[in-house]
Design a protein around this motif. Structure first.
Motif, short mmCIF file in Angstrom:
data_model
loop_
_atom_site.label_atom_id
_atom_site.label_comp_id
_atom_site.label_asym_id
_atom_site.label_seq_id
_atom_site.Cartn_x
_atom_site.Cartn_y
_atom_site.Cartn_z
N ARG A 3 45.49 -20.48 8.13
CA ARG A 3 46.04 -19.32 8.84
C ARG A 3 44.94 -18.75 9.72
NH1 ARG A 3 48.37 -14.68 5.54
NH2 ARG A 3 46.27 -14.65 4.74
N TRP A 5 44.46 -15.42 12.68
CA TRP A 5 45.09 -14.26 13.30
C TRP A 5 44.04 -13.40 13.98
CZ3 TRP A 5 44.58 -15.01 8.05
CH2 TRP A 5 43.74 -14.11 7.37
N GLN A 19 44.13 -7.13 8.96
CA GLN A 19 45.21 -7.56 9.84
C GLN A 19 45.73 -6.40 10.66
OE1 GLN A 19 48.35 -9.67 7.96
NE2 GLN A 19 46.99 -11.07 6.93
N PHE A 25 49.50 -13.76 14.48
CA PHE A 25 49.02 -15.08 14.08
C PHE A 25 48.92 -16.02 15.28
CE2 PHE A 25 50.66 -13.47 10.04
CZ PHE A 25 49.62 -13.80 9.20
N GLU A 27 48.90 -20.24 16.36
CA GLU A 27 49.13 -21.63 15.99
C GLU A 27 47.81 -22.38 16.16
OE1 GLU A 27 52.04 -22.86 14.84
OE2 GLU A 27 52.92 -20.85 14.96
#
Length: 183
Positions: A3, A5, A19, A25, A27
């Protein structure tokens, strides 16, 4: 799957996820295009025999490896070491990490607007951080990671704290950022 972000710039506990709300997020392709960071998923049970790690090592010329364990029990002067790892810096060589056990975070600066991108790594994740990118590392709240480190030739492990914009590796990184990274 790894992951990644965008982070906020909250200076409180570096080991939390920080966060944005809601998280933004990325890819894997976006992560690569914005930073040059490469990602491989290896099987923790078979990586020594399935050939994928050997193929990566051979193709990229990694001839040296060692292993590091970061935890309160295993790392002398633990809190100060973590502070040093979390200081924003760059290297003249790629930084390659294959997580065997545990978890942590690599933070890298994106190229467009210098925002932090947090990359969560867990067992089986291998990331390659390009030379010349500003980055930092921290453990998560589990306070444990065991990882292999790979190098081309003898290990060079000198961090150059920001600002280091006049270094040749930084200039080359910025050029690749403009022209595109090749996987």
């Amino acid at each position: 799957m790894v992951r990644a972000w965008f982070m906020d710039d909250d200076p409180s506990d570096q080991r939390s996820e920080h966060q944005l709300n809601p998280p933004e997020f990325l890819e894997l392709a976006e992560l690569f295009n914005n930073t040059g960071v490469e990602y491989f998923k290896l099987n923790g049970a078979t990586y020594e025999s399935d050939g994928l790690l050997d193929k990566i090592r051979r193709e990229r010329g990694y001839s040296y490896e060692d292993e590091i364990v970061c935890s309160k029990e295993c790392l002398p002067d633990y809190e100060n070491k973590l502070k040093n790892f979390f200081t924003e810096h760059l290297h003249t060589d790629e930084e390659i990490r294959f997580v065997i056990d545990g978890s942590g975070y690599f933070d890298v600066r994106n190229g467009k607007d210098d925002r932090w991108i947090r990359i969560e790594v867990i067992a089986g994740d291998m990331i390659i951080i390009p030379s010349g990118i500003y980055h930092r590392f921290t453990l998560d709240t589990k306070n444990f990671i065991r990882a292999k480190r790979y190098f081309v030739g003898e290990p060079v492990w000198l961090p150059y704290n920001r600002p280091a914009d006049e270094m040749q590796c930084r200039k080359e990184y910025l050029r690749k950022l403009e022209t595109g990274f090749a996987a």
